[in-house]
Design a protein around this motif. Structure first.
Motif, PDB file in Angstrom:
ATOM      1  N   MET A 250       0.822  -1.205   0.000  1.00  0.00           N
ATOM      2  CA  MET A 250       0.000   0.000   0.000  1.00  0.00           C
ATOM      3  C   MET A 250       0.859   1.259   0.000  1.00  0.00           C
ATOM      4  SD  MET A 250      -3.350  -0.955   2.271  1.00  0.00           S
ATOM      5  CE  MET A 250      -2.457  -1.526   3.698  1.00  0.00           C
ATOM      6  N   ASP A 251       1.938   1.225   0.754  1.00  0.00           N
ATOM      7  CA  ASP A 251       2.797   2.399   0.868  1.00  0.00           C
ATOM      8  C   ASP A 251       3.528   2.701  -0.432  1.00  0.00           C
ATOM      9  OD1 ASP A 251       4.018   4.508   2.354  1.00  0.00           O
ATOM     10  OD2 ASP A 251       5.817   3.296   2.571  1.00  0.00           O
ATOM     11  N   GLU A 252       3.999   1.674  -1.124  1.00  0.00           N
ATOM     12  CA  GLU A 252       4.839   1.886  -2.296  1.00  0.00           C
ATOM     13  C   GLU A 252       4.085   1.846  -3.628  1.00  0.00           C
ATOM     14  OE1 GLU A 252       8.572  -0.027  -2.434  1.00  0.00           O
ATOM     15  OE2 GLU A 252       8.946   0.155  -0.271  1.00  0.00           O
ATOM     16  N   LEU A 253       2.950   1.150  -3.658  1.00  0.00           N
ATOM     17  CA  LEU A 253       2.221   1.011  -4.918  1.00  0.00           C
ATOM     18  C   LEU A 253       0.876   1.724  -4.920  1.00  0.00           C
ATOM     19  CD1 LEU A 253       2.880  -2.772  -5.695  1.00  0.00           C
ATOM     20  CD2 LEU A 253       4.040  -0.789  -6.677  1.00  0.00           C
ATOM     21  N   GLY A 254       0.401   2.147  -3.748  1.00  0.00           N
ATOM     22  CA  GLY A 254      -0.907   2.774  -3.681  1.00  0.00           C
ATOM     23  C   GLY A 254      -2.030   1.823  -4.022  1.00  0.00           C
ATOM     24  N   VAL A 255      -1.816   0.549  -3.759  1.00  0.00           N
ATOM     25  CA  VAL A 255      -2.797  -0.500  -4.038  1.00  0.00           C
ATOM     26  C   VAL A 255      -3.341  -1.021  -2.714  1.00  0.00           C
ATOM     27  CG1 VAL A 255      -3.104  -2.840  -4.952  1.00  0.00           C
ATOM     28  CG2 VAL A 255      -1.717  -1.178  -6.201  1.00  0.00           C
ATOM     29  N   ILE A 256      -4.655  -1.033  -2.546  1.00  0.00           N
ATOM     30  CA  ILE A 256      -5.232  -1.605  -1.336  1.00  0.00           C
ATOM     31  C   ILE A 256      -4.897  -3.086  -1.280  1.00  0.00           C
ATOM     32  CG2 ILE A 256      -7.400  -2.262  -0.223  1.00  0.00           C
ATOM     33  CD1 ILE A 256      -8.560   0.392  -1.094  1.00  0.00           C
ATOM     34  N   ALA A 257      -4.401  -3.554  -0.147  1.00  0.00           N
ATOM     35  CA  ALA A 257      -4.019  -4.947   0.014  1.00  0.00           C
ATOM     36  C   ALA A 257      -4.478  -5.443   1.376  1.00  0.00           C
ATOM     37  CB  ALA A 257      -2.502  -5.103  -0.116  1.00  0.00           C
ATOM     38  N   LYS A 258      -5.081  -6.611   1.397  1.00  0.00           N
ATOM     39  CA  LYS A 258      -5.576  -7.149   2.673  1.00  0.00           C
ATOM     40  C   LYS A 258      -5.476  -8.667   2.664  1.00  0.00           C
ATOM     41  CE  LYS A 258      -7.137  -6.766   6.747  1.00  0.00           C
ATOM     42  NZ  LYS A 258      -6.362  -8.008   6.996  1.00  0.00           N
ATOM     43  N   ILE A 259      -4.714  -9.185   3.621  1.00  0.00           N
ATOM     44  CA  ILE A 259      -4.616 -10.634   3.782  1.00  0.00           C
ATOM     45  C   ILE A 259      -5.766 -11.155   4.628  1.00  0.00           C
ATOM     46  CG2 ILE A 259      -2.122 -10.854   3.520  1.00  0.00           C
ATOM     47  CD1 ILE A 259      -2.005 -10.964   6.641  1.00  0.00           C
ATOM     48  N   GLY A 260      -6.015 -12.446   4.494  1.00  0.00           N
ATOM     49  CA  GLY A 260      -6.903 -13.165   5.388  1.00  0.00           C
ATOM     50  C   GLY A 260      -6.253 -14.490   5.731  1.00  0.00           C
ATOM     51  N   ALA A 261      -6.589 -15.031   6.866  1.00  0.00           N
ATOM     52  CA  ALA A 261      -6.012 -16.311   7.271  1.00  0.00           C
ATOM     53  C   ALA A 261      -6.333 -17.390   6.245  1.00  0.00           C
ATOM     54  CB  ALA A 261      -6.543 -16.716   8.646  1.00  0.00           C
ATOM     55  N   GLU A 262      -5.564 -18.459   6.290  1.00  0.00           N
ATOM     56  CA  GLU A 262      -5.757 -19.618   5.420  1.00  0.00           C
ATOM     57  C   GLU A 262      -5.570 -19.283   3.943  1.00  0.00           C
ATOM     58  OE1 GLU A 262      -5.984 -22.805   6.443  1.00  0.00           O
ATOM     59  OE2 GLU A 262      -5.685 -21.992   8.450  1.00  0.00           O
ATOM     60  N   GLY A 263      -4.554 -18.438   3.670  1.00  0.00           N
ATOM     61  CA  GLY A 263      -4.125 -18.258   2.294  1.00  0.00           C
ATOM     62  C   GLY A 263      -4.966 -17.357   1.431  1.00  0.00           C
ATOM     63  N   VAL A 264      -5.619 -16.356   2.022  1.00  0.00           N
ATOM     64  CA  VAL A 264      -6.472 -15.453   1.250  1.00  0.00           C
ATOM     65  C   VAL A 264      -5.807 -14.083   1.143  1.00  0.00           C
ATOM     66  CG1 VAL A 264      -8.775 -14.427   1.037  1.00  0.00           C
ATOM     67  CG2 VAL A 264      -8.500 -16.670   2.116  1.00  0.00           C
ATOM     68  N   LEU A 265      -5.882 -13.479  -0.030  1.00  0.00           N
ATOM     69  CA  LEU A 265      -5.387 -12.121  -0.251  1.00  0.00           C
ATOM     70  C   LEU A 265      -6.258 -11.450  -1.298  1.00  0.00           C
ATOM     71  CD1 LEU A 265      -3.120  -9.875   0.015  1.00  0.00           C
ATOM     72  CD2 LEU A 265      -2.078 -10.953  -1.992  1.00  0.00           C
ATOM     73  N   VAL A 266      -6.578 -10.169  -1.067  1.00  0.00           N
ATOM     74  CA  VAL A 266      -7.274  -9.362  -2.062  1.00  0.00           C
ATOM     75  C   VAL A 266      -6.502  -8.057  -2.232  1.00  0.00           C
ATOM     76  CG1 VAL A 266      -9.491  -8.486  -2.855  1.00  0.00           C
ATOM     77  CG2 VAL A 266      -9.428 -10.276  -1.126  1.00  0.00           C
ATOM     78  N   MET A 267      -6.395  -7.589  -3.477  1.00  0.00           N
ATOM     79  CA  MET A 267      -5.784  -6.305  -3.784  1.00  0.00           C
ATOM     80  C   MET A 267      -6.654  -5.582  -4.796  1.00  0.00           C
ATOM     81  SD  MET A 267      -1.747  -7.259  -4.271  1.00  0.00           S
ATOM     82  CE  MET A 267      -0.762  -8.016  -2.985  1.00  0.00           C
ATOM     83  N   ALA A 268      -6.594  -4.246  -4.776  1.00  0.00           N
ATOM     84  CA  ALA A 268      -7.354  -3.466  -5.750  1.00  0.00           C
ATOM     85  C   ALA A 268      -6.690  -2.120  -5.974  1.00  0.00           C
ATOM     86  CB  ALA A 268      -8.795  -3.262  -5.282  1.00  0.00           C
ATOM     87  N   THR A 269      -6.638  -1.701  -7.227  1.00  0.00           N
ATOM     88  CA  THR A 269      -6.088  -0.388  -7.575  1.00  0.00           C
ATOM     89  C   THR A 269      -7.174   0.671  -7.449  1.00  0.00           C
ATOM     90  OG1 THR A 269      -6.673  -0.414  -9.930  1.00  0.00           O
ATOM     91  CG2 THR A 269      -4.653  -1.578  -9.280  1.00  0.00           C
ATOM     92  N   ASP A 270      -6.759   1.928  -7.483  1.00  0.00           N
ATOM     93  CA  ASP A 270      -7.756   2.994  -7.352  1.00  0.00           C
ATOM     94  C   ASP A 270      -8.673   3.089  -8.569  1.00  0.00           C
ATOM     95  OD1 ASP A 270      -5.958   4.032  -9.204  1.00  0.00           O
ATOM     96  OD2 ASP A 270      -5.495   5.832  -8.052  1.00  0.00           O
ATOM     97  N   GLN A 271      -8.290   2.441  -9.665  1.00  0.00           N
ATOM     98  CA  GLN A 271      -9.157   2.378 -10.840  1.00  0.00           C
ATOM     99  C   GLN A 271     -10.188   1.258 -10.733  1.00  0.00           C
ATOM    100  OE1 GLN A 271      -8.993   4.746 -13.374  1.00  0.00           O
ATOM    101  NE2 GLN A 271      -7.667   5.662 -11.793  1.00  0.00           N
ATOM    102  N   GLY A 272     -10.003   0.384  -9.728  1.00  0.00           N
ATOM    103  CA  GLY A 272     -10.961  -0.690  -9.503  1.00  0.00           C
ATOM    104  C   GLY A 272     -10.581  -2.030 -10.081  1.00  0.00           C
ATOM    105  N   VAL A 273      -9.357  -2.171 -10.617  1.00  0.00           N
ATOM    106  CA  VAL A 273      -8.889  -3.489 -11.035  1.00  0.00           C
ATOM    107  C   VAL A 273      -8.523  -4.256  -9.767  1.00  0.00           C
ATOM    108  CG1 VAL A 273      -7.230  -4.790 -12.402  1.00  0.00           C
ATOM    109  CG2 VAL A 273      -8.015  -2.546 -13.180  1.00  0.00           C
ATOM    110  N   SER A 274      -9.065  -5.448  -9.619  1.00  0.00           N
ATOM    111  CA  SER A 274      -8.879  -6.177  -8.364  1.00  0.00           C
ATOM    112  C   SER A 274      -8.453  -7.614  -8.621  1.00  0.00           C
ATOM    113  CB  SER A 274     -10.173  -6.166  -7.538  1.00  0.00           C
ATOM    114  OG  SER A 274     -11.232  -6.781  -8.254  1.00  0.00           O
TER     115      SER A 274
END
Length: 338
Positions: A250-274
């Motif tokens: 998030m700090d270096e790319l400006g991309v929202i990033a959020k982990i979840g337990a058991e191997g889950v990750l979601v990311m999204a750009t400010d344009q909405g590509v996720s």
């Protein structure tokens, strides 16, 4: 999506996302599924099964925080980020959670998350030196729970049962999750912190983050969604912790990033590509490599920037303290780069 769906996808419907190579020998393989959505919600990349439900775990925290805010909780600045966080329990993290509890008129004892040792070394050493022991403030979900309690005090709801699936706040959370994923929750369970957790598809999860990430630039969006997306990027240290993968991304790319337990990750750009990733064995170590690579392959972020960040967020493969191998893309992901 049927409500009697009580299992996630199987290895037969998954693909190879990443491998661990040691001394020229492939030692481990991470199997899973992933999806990339365009800004308008179309599937750009489909790897494995992206429709069978998964427990989204902590990736749902921004939507749980949104329900708390819609219930009247006046979160501000770093408090918003902490309500969305899976933090390392640093002293800064615990301080913000304490301010939330104080504003709500409750105490640490009212939290229903377990007491824990911080992952953060400095905070852990402080708790040991002060002989305070484990703390609920240090638990990685304490910000979310503080927001839950604050919603209770704002509305006169019972504080002792805020984790009950029938509690008014939990009913609002379910409604928010279904609104943003645009699908019916397939199953409800209990998360590691004791809160209800929803099973949704990877596609629905990616859709939810696409809408969230676009909110600051969309005048017709939910103002609270815009606040959450902005705060996550403005206070990346609060979401996980200094030097941690989500914070670095998030700090270096400006991309929202959020982990979840058991191997889950979601990311999204400010344009909405996720992108949404689920590693079937539950290990999160390959998720940043896979997620960022898929966003780069979709031309949502620049390859050189991704390469710089991957050097910081992908753990080296060591032998005797020196590099002897690497984590690299599995065949399904690598094929997208050819």
């Amino acid at each position: 999506m049927p409500r009697n769906s009580h299992a996630t996808f199987t290895v037969d419907s998954a693909v190879e996302l990443a491998v661990i190579e040691r001394s020229g020998f492939i030692e481990s393989r991470h199997i899973g599924s992933a999806v990339v959505l365009s800004a308008d919600g179309q599937v750009v990349t489909e790897l494995g099964d992206i429709r069978t439900p998964i427990y989204a775990r902590s990736t749902l925290k921004p939507f749980q925080a949104m329900a708390s805010m819609q219930a009247g909780v006046p979160l501000r600045g770093a408090q918003v980020a902490l309500a969305c966080a899976s933090h390392v329990g640093s002293l800064e993290h615990m301080d913000v959670v304490e301010t939330m509890l104080k504003a709500a008129g409750v105490t640490e004892d009212d939290l229903r998350c377990p007491a824990d040792w911080p992952y953060d070394e400095a905070a852990r050493n402080w708790l040991l030196r002060s002989e305070k022991g484990k703390s609920r403030l240090a638990f990685n979900c304490s910000g979310k729970h503080a927001a839950f309690l604050w919603a209770c005090t704002e509305n006169g709801w019972d504080k002792s049962t805020y984790l009950d699936p029938t509690h008014p706040l939990q009913e609002q959370i379910r409604a928010v999750i279904e609104e943003y994923t645009e699908e019916e929750i397939a199953h409800m369970g209990i998360d590691g912190c004791g809160a209800p957790v929803a099973a949704v598809s990877l596609t629905g999860l990616a859709r939810a983050y696409s809408t969230l990430a676009k909110a600051p630039g969309n005048k017709n969006s939910n103002a609270r969604a815009a606040t959450i997306a902005t705060s996550m990027l403005d206070y990346p240290w609060a979401i996980q912790g200094t030097g941690q993968p989500n914070t670095i991304v998030m700090d270096e790319l400006g991309v929202i990033a959020k982990i979840g337990a058991e191997g889950v990750l979601v990311m999204a750009t400010d344009q909405g590509v996720s992108v949404a990733v689920k590693v079937l064995d539950g290990n999160i170590r390959a998720t940043s490599l896979v997620g960022l690579t898929l966003l780069a392959a979709a031309e949502a972020i620049e390859v050189p920037a991704v390469a710089r960040v991957l050097e910081k967020v992908v753990d080296p493969v060591l032998g005797g303290g020196v590099p002897v191998g690497r984590m690299r893309l599995g065949s399904a992901v690598a094929a997208l780069l050819d």
